[in-house]
Design a protein around this motif. Structure first.
Motif, PDB file in Angstrom:
ATOM      1  N   ALA A  97      39.809  50.787 -15.982  1.00  0.00           N
ATOM      2  CA  ALA A  97      39.876  49.490 -15.313  1.00  0.00           C
ATOM      3  C   ALA A  97      40.952  48.620 -15.959  1.00  0.00           C
ATOM      4  N   ALA A  98      41.595  47.771 -15.170  1.00  0.00           N
ATOM      5  CA  ALA A  98      42.660  46.916 -15.703  1.00  0.00           C
ATOM      6  C   ALA A  98      42.882  45.698 -14.823  1.00  0.00           C
ATOM      7  N   ALA A  99      43.458  44.656 -15.436  1.00  0.00           N
ATOM      8  CA  ALA A  99      43.841  43.439 -14.705  1.00  0.00           C
ATOM      9  C   ALA A  99      45.102  42.896 -15.351  1.00  0.00           C
ATOM     10  N   GLY A 100      45.831  42.061 -14.618  1.00  0.00           N
ATOM     11  CA  GLY A 100      47.067  41.493 -15.168  1.00  0.00           C
ATOM     12  C   GLY A 100      47.362  40.121 -14.608  1.00  0.00           C
ATOM     13  N   VAL A 101      48.062  39.331 -15.409  1.00  0.00           N
ATOM     14  CA  VAL A 101      48.547  38.023 -14.982  1.00  0.00           C
ATOM     15  C   VAL A 101      50.040  37.991 -15.288  1.00  0.00           C
ATOM     16  N   PHE A 102      50.829  37.475 -14.342  1.00  0.00           N
ATOM     17  CA  PHE A 102      52.290  37.546 -14.473  1.00  0.00           C
ATOM     18  C   PHE A 102      52.937  36.175 -14.349  1.00  0.00           C
ATOM     19  N   THR A 103      54.199  36.105 -14.751  1.00  0.00           N
ATOM     20  CA  THR A 103      54.947  34.852 -14.645  1.00  0.00           C
ATOM     21  C   THR A 103      54.890  34.308 -13.231  1.00  0.00           C
TER      22      THR A 103
END
Lengths: 383, 383
Positions: A37-43
């Motif tokens: 499982a994974a999540a991300g936040v970007f510029t």
């Protein structure tokens, strides 16, 4: 400890030759499962580097197996070739790890507008894969440094599960460089949606409130990977709090390592009508160059705080504003308050409280002073 | 020539003792008629100094007979006492000139948060009234300087009528000081509404597009007074163009005298979908500290230009952006363009063109580089 503090992760950091000085410049982080499982936040910058465009896409599945990170080049503003290079990097990692390229996120940091030396980077990925280890977290954290003077890691362990991570970034102050990369890992047994919720909640009040110089990067990326290797599914609130604590710690480390800074400034806005008002006012104060110069000169110049508040749309009455600097209420009801001579500004940490007298909401923004060293480090005197 | 270039005006400048160093610090400008039409534009900062609040009120009549200006103190964030002091200043000028206080605008510039020494200021008003002269424009321009290294005046004469003016302000960069004061005079025979229209049209594309450090003052004031003494009523377009030309000239003089600056930067945004887009993008570029440091180091760092564009809401596609620095298109289609080694940055003026490829609108913002001298001058090293 870094990204390998949590069970179910291996990492490595190598010198692939991307940096001309021979320092480590390529990191690999692998989730060995059982979960991916994974999540991300970007510029939120609309000019996004190729690795950001790639990683946003692959994360739509809510799963990741590996992250390749390089310093020494941001791969931003590099056109179709830059995107092909990011794709090739993911393909290479997938090949050596025996997975699909769609399971690999890519992060880059360094100069904008320069293509990466793929003839060095791709062999570096292969070499890093050969050195993957459950103790490789620190080497990975070192390999993502650019102008950072120290590598940054943080770990929180609770009832049988752990959240750990690494960060790179010298405030938002790097010379010509794209700035903040963060990889967090956990062995908690959680799905991608839960990770996403906890990560967004955490970054909103931590990394999003660190603002050294108001300059938003093309490459900022914060990833959270969960292996489930602890076999424990924590309560959401406890997990979210652990993620927030690790993000807060790493964010503080970024501020303390901001280039050229001599003061760390905590801007606390209180009694705002809304949290958005508090954030807007805090950011306006944190971005006021005149105030940042004054703080550098140990001058408790509250007039510049009021002037910064006055440029916002927040709810307030000018003649009800109060400002404290290091505990002294130098401005009361929009005018002169306690004697400014009482303010002791000798120490590195400076605490500004702006009281809007308009409600009950609050927010804290972290920034730095503006110094001649900042100018020198970012002027790239070409001689 | 300054504010007395146009017929129907007298002015004076004296040292009232508000500044501790004994330099001139009080100016008086008087419209001797036959007309007393006037218009004004004020800071949009919501924290407004007492003289701004006062002058906004008296200008509602569309008429003014006199303007009192002082340097050495902004009378901002000074509460009810500060407003009483402004009122008393207008009353004093009215008394010695034999007019009503409601015909007198007041402008102040200097430190925020400090009460004015009224025991010196009021006698100064009386002394200035005794020295009023048709040749007093230059002395008035000198008396409103704070950290300005030179006084700033400008004059345009056309078919029998004249627009002249004076300005003070060292960019927006003054140390702890409120910044820009401008008084324009004309002997054209026009009413307040026409002056207001021409002044707003002029400031929108001149002073409003000078942005040295993004820090908005509590005291900015631009006044335009018409005496009608020429007996000529010009065509609106010709008059508006003359006002714009004088404002443009004075605005350029502010940029060239910006504290600590070593480069004057012209940021020209072209092919924007709307003028608002062009201004937003220009301002974002002009306020980017990293870019301003790079320009200081004579580094044509176009990546920082793209990064600044990317933070705006303007219409554009990242892969269609083009950037020229001093005539060299270093960025084409969002990526690497011509060789950056071709860019010659040895001279004081730097010209950045940002092509949004999204329309036909354009706007130009003027700013300065960010230097160690700026930090030094604004740090108020208290020792």
């Amino acid at each position: 400890m870094s990204v390998t503090a949590a069970k179910g992760f291996t990492a490595a950091g190598v010198a692939a030759g991307i940096k001309e000085n021979g320092n480590p410049d390529l990191a690999l982080v692998v989730n060995t499962g059982p979960r991916r499982a994974a999540a991300g936040v970007f510029t939120s910058n609309r000019v996004k580097a190729a690795p950001v465009l790639w990683s946003e896409q692959v994360l739509k599945s809510g799963e990741l197996t590996a992250v390749v990170l390089n310093s020494g080049g941001a791969n931003a503003c590099t056109g179709p070739k830059g995107f092909q290079d990011t794709h090739a990097t993911a393909e290479k990692a997938a090949e050596v790890l025996g997975i699909g390229a769609g399971e690999v996120a890519v992060c880059s940091t360094g100069l904008i507008g320069v293509l990466l030396p793929m003839d060095k980077l791709l062999p570096g990925v292969e070499r890093a894969a050969g050195q993957l280890s459950e103790h490789g977290g620190e080497k990975a954290a070192i390999a993502i440094k650019t102008t950072d003077t120290v590598h940054k890691t943080s770990v929180v362990s609770k009832d049988g599960w752990t959240v750990g991570g690494m960060a790179k970034g010298a405030g938002m102050l790097a010379p010509g460089l794209a700035t903040m990369l963060v990889v967090l890992t956990t062995d908690a047994d959680l799905d991608g949606a839960t990770l996403d919720k906890a990560l967004r909640a955490a970054t909103r009040v931590t990394f999003d409130r660190v603002d050294s110089d108001g300059c938003m990067s093309t490459n900022d990326t914060v990833l959270l990977l969960a292996s489930g290797a602890s076999g424990v599914t924590p309560e959401y609130d406890a997990f979210a709090e652990a993620v927030r604590a690790v993000c807060d710690d790493l964010g503080q480390q970024l501020v303390r390592d901001a280039e050229g800074a001599s003061k760390d400034i905590k801007v606390e806005v209180v009694n705002a009508a809304t949290e958005d008002d508090a954030v807007e006012v805090g950011r306006s104060i944190a971005r006021n160059n005149l105030l940042k110069c004054a703080i550098h000169g140990e001058d408790p110049n509250w007039g510049r705080v009021l002037s910064a508040i006055g440029t916002t749309k927040a709810a307030f009455e000018p003649d009800r504003l109060n400002v404290a600097i290091n505990g002294v209420w130098v401005c009361k009801n929009g005018g002169v308050g306690e004697d400014r001579e009482k303010v002791d500004m000798r120490y590195r940490e400076v605490h500004i409280v702006a009281d809007l007298a308009a409600g009950t909401e609050t927010a804290t923004i972290w920034t730095n002073d503006l110094t001649a060293d900042y100018v020198h480090e970012n002027s790239a005197y070409s001689s």
